[in-house]
Design an enzyme around this catalytic site. Structure first.
Site, PDB file in Angstrom:
ATOM      1  N   LYS A  83       1.414  -2.227   5.059  1.00  0.00           N
ATOM      2  CA  LYS A  83       0.865  -1.028   5.699  1.00  0.00           C
ATOM      3  C   LYS A  83      -0.120  -1.465   6.781  1.00  0.00           C
ATOM      4  CE  LYS A  83      -0.468   3.485   3.981  1.00  0.00           C
ATOM      5  NZ  LYS A  83      -1.121   4.142   2.850  1.00  0.00           N
TER       6      LYS A  83
HETATM    7  C1  E4P Z   1      -0.922   7.445   2.515  1.00  0.00           C
HETATM    8  O1  E4P Z   1      -0.277   6.551   2.855  1.00  0.00           O
HETATM    9  C2  E4P Z   1      -2.306   7.726   2.948  1.00  0.00           C
HETATM   10  O2  E4P Z   1      -3.096   6.613   2.742  1.00  0.00           O
HETATM   11  C3  E4P Z   1      -2.801   8.901   2.195  1.00  0.00           C
HETATM   12  O3  E4P Z   1      -1.763   9.840   2.054  1.00  0.00           O
HETATM   13  C4  E4P Z   1      -4.038   9.528   2.770  1.00  0.00           C
HETATM   14  O4  E4P Z   1      -4.312  10.709   2.063  1.00  0.00           O
HETATM   15  P1  E4P Z   1      -5.729  11.453   2.114  1.00  0.00           P
HETATM   16  O5  E4P Z   1      -5.844  12.111   3.451  1.00  0.00           O
HETATM   17  O6  E4P Z   1      -5.647  12.446   1.004  1.00  0.00           O
HETATM   18  O7  E4P Z   1      -6.761  10.400   1.892  1.00  0.00           O
END
Ligand code: E4P
Length: 217
Positions: A83
């Site tokens: 990621k």
């Molecule tokens: C996923 O890959 C993201 O890190 C995550 O969905 C972020 O979500 P949030 O906005 O609830 O922190």
């Protein structure tokens, strides 16, 4: 439509996997930090539970550092997806990881033109954050629609992974738009099961059965 769980919590991941509906996992530095465990140990535990893509995020912000961390992570298991934040240095790293055949998930996407850049860099997944856009009164699902249209126009292979999901309506809208993946917090997976008519209907079936002479054969 693939379902990933957006969590680094082993109990949640195990329970979601047990439901038989889980295709993968996404984590991020905040989710990992919340667990207070060693990152490597946590990834090993997740990989032992889920046989599917597991996104693990880099924390460097320069191309060299991102690539160093990406190679460390990629060595752990073939299911690891790197990621990478949607910044200039990040996309440079995504281009070279993609050329090496290493899978990437480009995160922190908030505009369709950012998503277009990620596709051109060869990202495996793009993660547009719908909830965080909704939070500032911008329609997050409109972003998903725009990205899907652009990717279809040019037949980009990058999969649209709807992230920052807050409620089941986001999943419904993502499904109607044809998003490839939704990464869902455990609480929202739980909410998707719930319907008051299911509960009252089941109760009536069970009560009627109990009151009758019927026997289960
Ligand atoms: C996923 O890959 C993201 O890190 C995550 O969905 C972020 O979500 P949030 O906005 O609830 O922190």
């Amino acid at each position: 439509m693939k379902f990933f769980i957006d969590s680094a919590n082993i109990d949640e991941i195990r329970e979601a996997a047990g439901l038989g509906i889980l295709d993968g996992v996404t984590t991020n530095p905040s989710l990992v930090a919340k667990e207070g465990k060693d990152f490597r140990q946590l990834l090993d535990e997740i990989l032992a539970i889920v046989d599917g893509p597991v996104s693990a995020e880099v924390v460097s912000t320069d191309q060299e550092g991102i690539l160093r961390e990406a190679h460390e992570l990629a060595k752990i298991h073939e299911n690891i997806v790197i990621k990478v934040p949607l910044i200039r240095e990040g996309l440079k790293a995504v281009r070279s990881l993609s050329d090496e055949g290493i899978k990437t998930n480009v995160t922190l996407c908030f505009s369709p033109t950012q998503a277009l850049l990620a596709a051109k860099a060869g990202a495996t997944y793009i993660s547009p954050f719908v909830g965080r856009l909704d939070d500032i009164s911008i329609d997050g699902m409109e972003l998903i629609e725009q990205i899907i249209t652009i990717y279809r126009n040019y037949d980009y292979r990058t999969q649209v992974l709807v992230a920052s999901i807050r409620h089941p309506l986001h999943i419904l809208q993502a499904g109607l738009l044809g998003a490839d993946v939704a990464t869902i917090p455990f609480k929202v997976i739980d909410q998707m099961f719930a319907h008051p008519l299911t509960d009252s209907g089941l109760q009536r079936f069970l009560d009627d059965w109990k009151k009758s002479d019927a026997r289960f054969v």
